[in-house]
Design a protein around this motif. Sequence first.
Motif: not given
Lengths: 818, 104
Positions: A526-545, A810-816
């Motif tokens: 899953d993306t979290n394990d693939r990047f060893l970080a937690n995916l957040q709603r805008n596509g960035t990740y969070s880091v927890v040492p 917050q990201l616009g979600i125009p495509e839906v």
Amino acid sequence: MTQTLVVIGNGMVGHRLVEILRDSSWRIVVFGEESRPAYDRVALSSYVDTWSSADLELAPLTGCELRLGEKAVSVDRERRVVVGASGVEVQYDALVLATGSVPFVPPVPGRDLPGCHVYRTIDDLDDIRATVEAADRPGRHSGMVLGGGLLGLEAANALRGMGVSPHVVELAPRLMPIQVDDGGAGLLKRLVEKLDLTVHTGTSASSIERDGTRLIAKLANGVELDLDVVVFSAGIRPRTDLDLGLELGPRGGYLVDAACRTADPRVFAIGECASVEGVAYGLVAPGYAMAEVVADQISGGTKVFPGADMSTKLKLLGVDVASFGDAHATTEGALEVVVNNAVAGTYSKLVVSDDAKTLLGGVLVGDASAYPSLRPMVGKEVPAALLQPGGSVDLEMPADAQVCSCHAVTKQTITDAIQSGVACDVAELKACTKAGTGCGSCVPMLKKLLTDCGVEQSKALCEHFTYSRAELFEIIRATRITTFTAVVEKHGTGRGCDICKPAVASILASLNNGHILGETQVSLQDTNDRFLANLQRNGTYSVVPRIPGGEITPEKLIVIGEVARDYGLYTKITGGQRIDLFGATVDQLPEIWRRLVDAGFESGHAYGKALRTVKSCVGTTWCRYGVQDSVGLAIELELRYRGLRSPHKLKSAVSGCARECAEARGKDFGVIATENGWNLYVGGNGGFTPRHADLLVSDVDTETLIKVIDRFLMFYIRTADRLQRTSAWLEGLDGGLDHLREVVVDDKLGICDDLEAAMAAHVDDYADEWRGVLEDPEKLARFTSFVNAPGTPDPTISFRAERGQRVPVQLGIPEVVR
Amino acid sequence: MTVVCDFEVLRPEQGVAALLPDGSQVAVFLTADGTLHALDNIDPFSGAAVLSRGIVGDRGGVPVVVSPVYKQAFELATGKCLEEPSVSVAVHPVRVRDGVVELT
């Protein structure tokens, strides 16, 4: 106008009534003599495990006026007023008496001496404990329990828990005379005597005298006992000291009709204080049924008390005992089929009608596993095969048979809930029917009904595998397959999906197959394990040492602060006593981690279905109340289990004393210090379905504690479903906590060595995942936002400021377009 | 025409993201049978540019990528969302020329 219901008594039955009426239009006022909230009196003997009354408390009542510590001293039925001890007066439109019962103390000379107690309330147990602790006898203490019935054996169990060797004295010629016959009681006596109990049946105490610091009891058969404590638990009597001028039943109790109504139409009585058409009941299940009746009656209904099923199944001192229907074969012409296996330590008796066609009742001792399927068959036709020695058959249960006797839930109610789609698994059945939430003995039956109703208790992981996660785990473990491709080719179909790929990746990781971003594993994550970080709603990740046990030096804190400042990361303290840094892009992750790893940090696995944190309070090091080094243990546990991949995330905590500041009982495994060592609790959860963890072992030393946790975790990892937390796993485990204890403490399955070896292998194999990435250029190369423009920031990501930090726009979600 | 990367950079059943000159993003996937697919990188349900980071697999034999945000599956060949057929993401023509992956 709002009507007022006054309930006198805040025991289990009164509590139940208020729960049922919580959302009704009634204003409810409860008078409770005890100053503590309602608690589970049935489980009273378990109080000695923790001496924490909170463990026994029932769900807090809402939507009512609870007058705790206020005894109702009189009732004026003319004015319809209840008067409390403080002088308060509450007018009622309906009054329910739920005063319970009082212990019966036989008129033995000396029964009022200090050191003689009854066994009914938490306060009684505190008093017994005080007596035992004050006794100056060297070695084990000695106690006498008067009464060898259900309650007496419970009291004896509580005494054992306090380090007292109990003598149990029963007037009848056998233990548990009401529930069990001679044959069953004989076996029961043999089994409990192995547990340091001495049983004296067919006799009674003729006197109790004080001799210095000790009590001397003389039994009618001439035996003299030298004791530290005496406990009376020779039965109960309905409590009717509140005189309303109402008629009492022939054996005590406020006399009520089948609607639980006294001669005064506004006054009802329920539970042990009621004499329903002349019969008083001393069990909680009939009391609950009466609560249902009264709730219905005062809401305008016509429900009446259906009579009670006096069947019981319980575990006394670790021995299964069950009794149901006409256990003593009192029906005319009744026949008995007895299988008494003294070697195996099991006894079973079925009572059938004179034509051997109808099941009338039975007694089971030593092994009561047949109880859930037998009890509902009482009064129904029995298959002949059942009457053969050792015979068992699949019984088809009639629709009106009661499956859950604690909450009087019939098979019909359960199958209705299943077939209407309201409930698809045991947890949902528990929630909507209450079945299985009492003693839990009917849970296997609930599972069977789900299956019978065609609710495919489908274990299949997903469309690519017909196997459950547990089965796949065993396949992969046994065949030592190391790639998903091989697993799906040999044991599945298709190419896999977002369900089976991470599940298999997790199994491979649990079996120590190297870095989770290795060539064959990376595409499974899953993306979290693939990047060893937690995916957040805008596509960035969070880091927890990782910050083991929540302990951190100022120098390391400064490093975290500097990294957060330099990369503009939003910073927040987590619930797990560490620090989460938000807003890192894929490209930034390796740079951030290089600085963290250089400063001595390692991955905190906040992204993984893995051990997260082991929280702690400060314990003996600083705290005035701490009794053990909770921080030291938390760090040891966190370092031991870090990186352990499991079916779902794992959380833990260690508290340094019973005040429980680390909230260990809300964790998958929680440890609470005692004066003698550690108590281990398992299966706790916060989240959507909060659950207090159950006590697995108590007062163990650190070495034993770690051994049991090793086994518990590995057993869970091997047998749980995908994304099943320990709480749900434990709820669904056949045999529940007892079974878990048999497996991981008593080693009933003989697998503990294997479980421990697996954990040892994990501990040996552990390596920091982030260091593994930083040291491997191929893995590093995957941390790019754009393969054709490395280092270019993602144009969709932008931030704004909030309370001095960067937060995502917050990201616009125009495509839906729906 | 936009160059994505050398073909050998791609790994089966994984995606990569490419930035287009107009600032839009495309997710390029290589499936196990060697087929290339290109979809808009932006997940229409969250608005985040993350589809390239989804897990690639199949639903009933149809190759899909699953959004890592709210887990909807999109058909690789058509961009259609399986959970909500009215929603889809744009599909882009993609080819390999002289060992280089290109969006045309």
